[in-house]
Scaffold this active site. Structure first.
Site, PDB file in Angstrom:
ATOM      1  N   LYS A 157       0.882  -1.165   0.000  1.00  0.00           N
ATOM      2  CA  LYS A 157       0.000   0.000   0.000  1.00  0.00           C
ATOM      3  C   LYS A 157       0.922   1.218   0.000  1.00  0.00           C
ATOM      4  O   LYS A 157       1.246   1.792   1.044  1.00  0.00           O
ATOM      5  CB  LYS A 157      -0.904  -0.043   1.239  1.00  0.00           C
ATOM      6  CG  LYS A 157      -2.150   0.794   1.092  1.00  0.00           C
ATOM      7  CD  LYS A 157      -3.173   0.445   2.158  1.00  0.00           C
ATOM      8  CE  LYS A 157      -4.270   1.491   2.235  1.00  0.00           C
ATOM      9  NZ  LYS A 157      -5.055   1.658   1.019  1.00  0.00           N
TER      10      LYS A 157
HETATM   11  N1  PMP Z   1      -7.494  -2.602  -2.862  1.00  0.00           N
HETATM   12  C1  PMP Z   1      -6.935  -1.370  -2.848  1.00  0.00           C
HETATM   13  C2  PMP Z   1      -6.184  -0.904  -4.036  1.00  0.00           C
HETATM   14  C3  PMP Z   1      -7.079  -0.562  -1.717  1.00  0.00           C
HETATM   15  O1  PMP Z   1      -6.537   0.656  -1.672  1.00  0.00           O
HETATM   16  C4  PMP Z   1      -7.820  -1.042  -0.611  1.00  0.00           C
HETATM   17  C5  PMP Z   1      -7.987  -0.186   0.608  1.00  0.00           C
HETATM   18  N2  PMP Z   1      -6.919  -0.332   1.498  1.00  0.00           N
HETATM   19  C6  PMP Z   1      -8.372  -2.328  -0.682  1.00  0.00           C
HETATM   20  C7  PMP Z   1      -8.181  -3.075  -1.823  1.00  0.00           C
HETATM   21  C8  PMP Z   1      -9.128  -2.910   0.472  1.00  0.00           C
HETATM   22  O2  PMP Z   1      -8.252  -3.183   1.537  1.00  0.00           O
HETATM   23  P1  PMP Z   1      -8.737  -3.152   3.055  1.00  0.00           P
HETATM   24  O3  PMP Z   1      -9.903  -4.035   3.144  1.00  0.00           O
HETATM   25  O4  PMP Z   1      -7.565  -3.642   3.815  1.00  0.00           O
HETATM   26  O5  PMP Z   1      -9.076  -1.730   3.368  1.00  0.00           O
END
Ligand code: PMP
Length: 315
Positions: A157
């Site tokens: 991320k």
């Molecule tokens: N994919 C992307 C590209 C994201 O930015 C996010 C948000 N963090 C998610 C999926 C979902 O991840 P999470 O459930 O950990 O928020």
């Protein structure tokens, strides 16, 4: 955005408006940063941060992927976040930790630039709207492919990688839809710009695998577990674009968006939010709000009472 009062910055609590960086900070120029999106909910046991340890773990893995050595431990960041929520007197909030290369050297190999860290918390409602969690959204398959694993690291991320999500989001908004769905470099379904995706076919819940350029979403992990615990078959396998149109149900998951049904894709109706989507969504919301005994271990309770807030002493 709605301001709160304090931001944690490099180990200190500073006023929201004073949390500033130098314009020559490395991260501002090249996107050399990693971050998290976390939520805290008001529960009967107090303010509870959902899967906090898992998010901090992912932050450290993202940092490791880009060789950023974070100057604070997970335990210190956890404690700082608790203290920040108390100081800002928030019962529920969105939580944004960010680590980035700061000011010092603008060369690409800036291993000697300092790494700065901030944590901000503020009230933020459901990313795709509260109503959409009930009624569903209209999605469009983006012409932009999701970040490919041979040029960047979809599992990280990382700040700079979000230009990919921003291209897809801009295109989707201009075309008049609520959210984008991105395909991977092979043309198979990957995820949304800030959400993972699930489809239901013949009663089986299916989500693209780690090899489809996805972020390893923590909501995705929760939904996979909840789905299995509720007795559904959940498969992680490649999903062809056509399966989006053939699916009985489709939904997106993410910390900011939570669990959002998709009712239309590329102007083809998926239909009203379906029974399986509703079932999982209800259980997921029970987990978030501390109403599901079996998932209480996912909650990191912010202990009260609040610390002294010198700025607010009025006597
Ligand atoms: N994919 C992307 C590209 C994201 O930015 C996010 C948000 N963090 C998610 C999926 C979902 O991840 P999470 O459930 O950990 O928020």
């Amino acid at each position: 955005m709605e301001k709160s009062e304090w931001i944690w910055m490099n180990g200190e609590f500073v006023r929201w408006d004073e949390a500033k960086v130098h314009v020559l900070s490395h991260g501002l120029h090249y996107g050399t940063g990693v971050f998290e999106g976390i939520r805290a909910y008001e529960t009967a046991r107090g303010t509870a941060i959902f899967r906090h340890a898992d998010h901090l773990d992912r932050l450290f893995r993202s940092a490791m992927s880009y060789r950023l050595e974070l100057p604070h431990s997970q335990a210190a960041l956890r404690e700082a976040t608790h203290e920040l929520i108390r100081r800002n007197e928030l019962a529920s909030c969105y939580i944004r930790p960010l680590a980035f290369r700061g000011y010092g050297n603008l060369g690409l190999h800036a291993h000697d630039s300092p790494i700065e860290m901030v944590i901000a918390v503020w009230p933020w409602g459901a990313y795709l709207g509260e109503d959409s969690k009930r009624t569903g959204i209209r999605a469009k398959v983006s012409s932009w492919r999701r970040t490919s694993p041979d040029s960047l690291i979809p599992h990280a991320k990382a700040s700079g990688q979000y230009l990919n999500s921003i291209l897809a989001t801009t295109e989707m908004v201009q075309a008049g839809y609520d959210e984008a769905i991105m395909l991977d470099q092979r043309g198979l379904v990957s995820e949304g710009p800030g959400e993972n995706i699930f489809v239901v076919r013949d009663g089986t819940i299916i989500t693209p695998p780690h090899t489809a350029s996805i972020l390893d979403g923590i909501t995705r992990r929760s939904v996979i577990q909840i789905g299995r615990d509720l007795g559904y078959t959940v498969e992680e396998r490649d999903v062809a674009r056509a399966e989006l149109y053939l699916a009985e149900e489709v939904f997106l998951t993410g910390t900011a968006a939570e669990l959002v049904p998709v009712r239309e894709i590329d102007d083809i109706p998926v239909g009203e939010p379906g029974e399986i989507t509703r079932h999982i969504q209800n259980k997921f919301e029970d987990a978030l709000y501390g109403r599901a005994e079996e998932y209480l271990e996912w909650l990191d309770i912010v202990e009260q009472p609040s610390v002294e807030r010198p700025s607010k002493v009025t006597s």
